[in-house]
Design a protein around this motif. Structure first.
Motif, mmCIF file in Angstrom:
data_model
loop_
_atom_site.group_PDB
_atom_site.id
_atom_site.type_symbol
_atom_site.label_atom_id
_atom_site.label_comp_id
_atom_site.label_asym_id
_atom_site.label_seq_id
_atom_site.Cartn_x
_atom_site.Cartn_y
_atom_site.Cartn_z
ATOM 1 N N GLY A 1 -11.662 -14.580 15.055
ATOM 2 C CA GLY A 1 -10.567 -14.109 15.101
ATOM 3 C C GLY A 1 -9.767 -13.171 15.552
ATOM 4 N N GLN A 2 -10.408 -12.658 13.963
ATOM 5 C CA GLN A 2 -9.543 -11.097 13.185
ATOM 6 C C GLN A 2 -10.566 -10.432 14.095
ATOM 7 O OE1 GLN A 2 -11.392 -11.889 9.175
ATOM 8 N NE2 GLN A 2 -9.927 -11.548 8.128
ATOM 9 N N GLN B 1 -4.667 -17.938 11.828
ATOM 10 C CA GLN B 1 -3.244 -17.305 12.012
ATOM 11 C C GLN B 1 -3.182 -15.911 12.804
ATOM 12 O OE1 GLN B 1 -2.563 -16.345 8.441
ATOM 13 N NE2 GLN B 1 -2.327 -18.292 7.198
ATOM 14 N N THR B 2 -4.450 -16.120 13.581
ATOM 15 C CA THR B 2 -5.022 -14.513 13.827
ATOM 16 C C THR B 2 -4.618 -15.332 15.418
ATOM 17 O OG1 THR B 2 -7.567 -15.356 14.475
ATOM 18 C CG2 THR B 2 -7.538 -13.724 12.409
ATOM 19 N N LYS B 3 -4.653 -15.865 15.922
ATOM 20 C CA LYS B 3 -4.034 -16.681 17.179
ATOM 21 C C LYS B 3 -5.056 -17.206 18.049
ATOM 22 C CE LYS B 3 0.053 -17.443 15.602
ATOM 23 N NZ LYS B 3 1.124 -17.092 16.025
ATOM 24 N N TYR B 4 -6.582 -16.679 17.379
ATOM 25 C CA TYR B 4 -6.878 -16.193 18.632
ATOM 26 C C TYR B 4 -8.338 -17.069 18.575
ATOM 27 C CZ TYR B 4 -5.943 -11.329 19.970
ATOM 28 O OH TYR B 4 -5.116 -10.354 20.576
ATOM 29 N N ALA C 1 -8.228 -18.392 9.885
ATOM 30 C CA ALA C 1 -8.803 -18.017 11.212
ATOM 31 C C ALA C 1 -7.810 -18.553 12.114
ATOM 32 C CB ALA C 1 -9.479 -18.869 10.994
ATOM 33 N N GLY D 1 -10.764 -10.626 16.894
ATOM 34 C CA GLY D 1 -9.518 -10.351 18.373
ATOM 35 C C GLY D 1 -10.085 -11.308 20.477
#
Length: 527
Positions: free
Chosen positions: A60-61, A260-263, A258, A63
């Motif tokens: 997630g971080q 919160q990354t929105k991915y 995880a 992208g």
């Protein structure tokens, strides 16, 4: 877009936008082997335990659109307003067992998607967590480091830098979990009398010993002791969950980070049944059943992905791989897949004829090391058993058994079974080593006419390890030999043991190490 409105449809649409070439190929079944019914995500993670949660956060971080399929339900985090999230030992119900009419301890309950599965394999009875957060919901929360380099390399290949693992990756996990030992004021209470006695006995016997770092909110434990929160950790409620909220399980740290990354999207109550590679050898297909909390299948679905991370636990990951190889879905898997499984050397011993301790406390609070055991290295922890008779104590041992377990596919039942040859001399030697440690501990603590003794030592599989082991089925970063874009990031990597330690920190640390290597390669189109 608000995270709560980040729907499954938006997620899967967004995933196709990540790679235009992939989006085009997915919609053209004649070119890829994918079907119009397949959903797509750039990466899929199977399982949300220590390996899966680490993988999801780092993907997630970076992208990378990631779908996490978790078979268990999502549990509410206990709060002041709800301290009845989980079942208890004292009042067990269906929340304690994964789709079973009985709990680990044999209590009859309603069938439900509870937090702990007790498997009945051939020669072993492994325990497996189920739920968003995986094993962190049910484990002892002990952040134990394999402290001896010598012992570590009896298990792991030299390609893993021991110092780097400790200084970089274990510390990275620690920064998120924020573990700490039992504070002095808590240790001094009546609830932790058993822990204090264990350390006294270990010191008297000449064993190195220390308090374990635990992923525990000690303020919540203080509230339990003060009576402002329901007693849970302080009275030994561990394996069915912790109703005071004292346990820092992954649904309180790695997983929300995880999301919160929105991915990253977490999909609970999705039981993966099969994995395969599509004919173009660029995509993987994951088949899964979406179920309700009674285990009823609501629908059967498939999702394709470019990168597939297996984190279903040692048992779950191994069974998926063995089935895929046997059924021709992943025929290039090598012959090490499904082998080299072990119990982490887990044993339980019952000490008796001790001083009249009554309260056992919660979570295994202290550890003794017997690395120079002449038979095999052993560690012991005091283990809180809530219904122990006064003057007795349970201990959990760990060591290095031979990794002789094998998973085999049964074509008749279309299932995979584990075979653990518990009768072998190698396992007897491990039990003998454990008994020797107890004997030294007990003999050194004769006092006031009382001779402590350990009546029985038996194998317990709370930490199943191996089946897709590092350096054999996978490379040192969890890449599965023979398949680009397929990774193992969980306990299946361990060579039957974490090297005399509770394995979850090792699993998480190895996953962090793997993702450090994998992510840059993915970003540049490799691996």
């Amino acid at each position: 877009m608000d995270h709560k409105s980040f729907s499954r449809r938006h997620f899967l649409q967004g995933a196709t936008l990540f790679s235009a070439s992939v989006a085009t190929s997915v919609l053209t079944s004649s070119r890829t082997g994918a079907t119009i019914g397949d959903e797509y995500s750039e990466a899929v993670v199977i399982g949300s335990g220590y390996g899966g949660a680490v993988a999801a956060l780092r993907l997630g971080q970076a992208g990378i659109q990631t779908l996490v399929l978790e078979r268990g339900r999502r549990w509410e985090i206990p709060s002041q307003n709800n301290q009845d999230v989980f079942a208890t030992y004292r009042k067990p119900d269906g929340r304690a067992a994964w789709l079973s009419s009985t709990t680990l301890f044999g209590d009859s309950v309603d069938t439900y998607t509870g937090v702990l599965e007790t498997l009945r394999e051939y020669g072993a009875t492994p325990l497996c967590g189920a739920g968003v957060g995986g094993g962190s919901l049910v484990n002892n929360a002990g952040v134990v480091v394999p402290k001896s380099r010598y012992v570590f390399y009896q298990v792991f290949p030299r390609s893993i830098d021991y110092d780097q693992l400790l200084d970089v990756y274990f510390n990275r996990v620690r920064k998120i979990l924020e573990p700490s030992p039992i504070p002095a004021d808590v240790l001094a209470t009546k609830y932790y009398e058993s822990t204090r006695l264990f350390q006294q006995h270990a010191s008297r016997a000449g064993f190195a010993n220390y308090l374990i770092d635990l992923a525990v909110d000690w303020n919540a434990v203080r509230d339990e002791i003060a009576g402002t929160k329901v007693a849970s950790a302080s009275i030994g409620e561990i394996w069915f969950g912790c109703n005071s909220g004292a346990k820092k399980s992954l649904d309180r740290n790695y997983i929300p980070l995880a999301e919160q990354t929105k991915y990253v999207e977490i999909m609970p109550l999705c039981v993966v049944t099969a994995i395969s590679q599509l004919p173009n050898e660029k995509l993987y297909r994951v088949s899964y059943n979406r179920i309700n909390t009674s285990g009823k299948i609501l629908e059967t679905k498939t999702v394709t992905c470019r990168y597939l991370f297996l984190a279903a636990g040692s048992i779950g990951t191994s069974k998926l791989l063995v089935k895929a190889k046997a059924t021709g879905k992943l025929p290039k898997l090598n012959d090490h897949v499904g082998k080299n499984w072990g119990t982490n050397g887990d044993t339980v011993g019952h000490r008796s004829n001790l001083p009249p301790i009554k309260d056992q406390g919660g979570f295994a609070g202290a550890i003794l090391e017997h690395y120079d055991n002449p038979i095999s290295p052993i560690i012991l922890m005091n283990y809180p058993q809530w219904n122990n008779p006064i003057g007795s104590q349970e201990c959990l041992g760990m060591g290095i058994p031979k990794a002789n377990g094998v998973f085999k596919y049964d074509a008749r039942t279309e299932s995979v079974n584990l075979y653990w040859p518990s009768y072998l001399n190698s396992n007897k030697q491990h039990i003998d080593a454990t008994k020797l440690t107890y004997k030294i501990l007990d003999d050194a603590n004769f006092k006031d006419g009382k001779q402590p003794s350990t009546e029985f030592v038996y194998q317990n599989v709370a930490h199943p390890s191996g089946g897709a082991t590092i350096g054999k089925a996978c490379d040192q970063y969890g890449r599965v030999f023979g398949y680009k874009g397929l990774y193992v990031v969980d306990g299946a990597l361990l060579p039957g043991s974490a090297g005399g330690a509770n394995p979850f920190l090792t699993i998480a640390g190895l996953a962090e190490r793997a993702m450090d290597k994998i992510i840059p390669k993915i970003k540049h189109g490799g691996w």
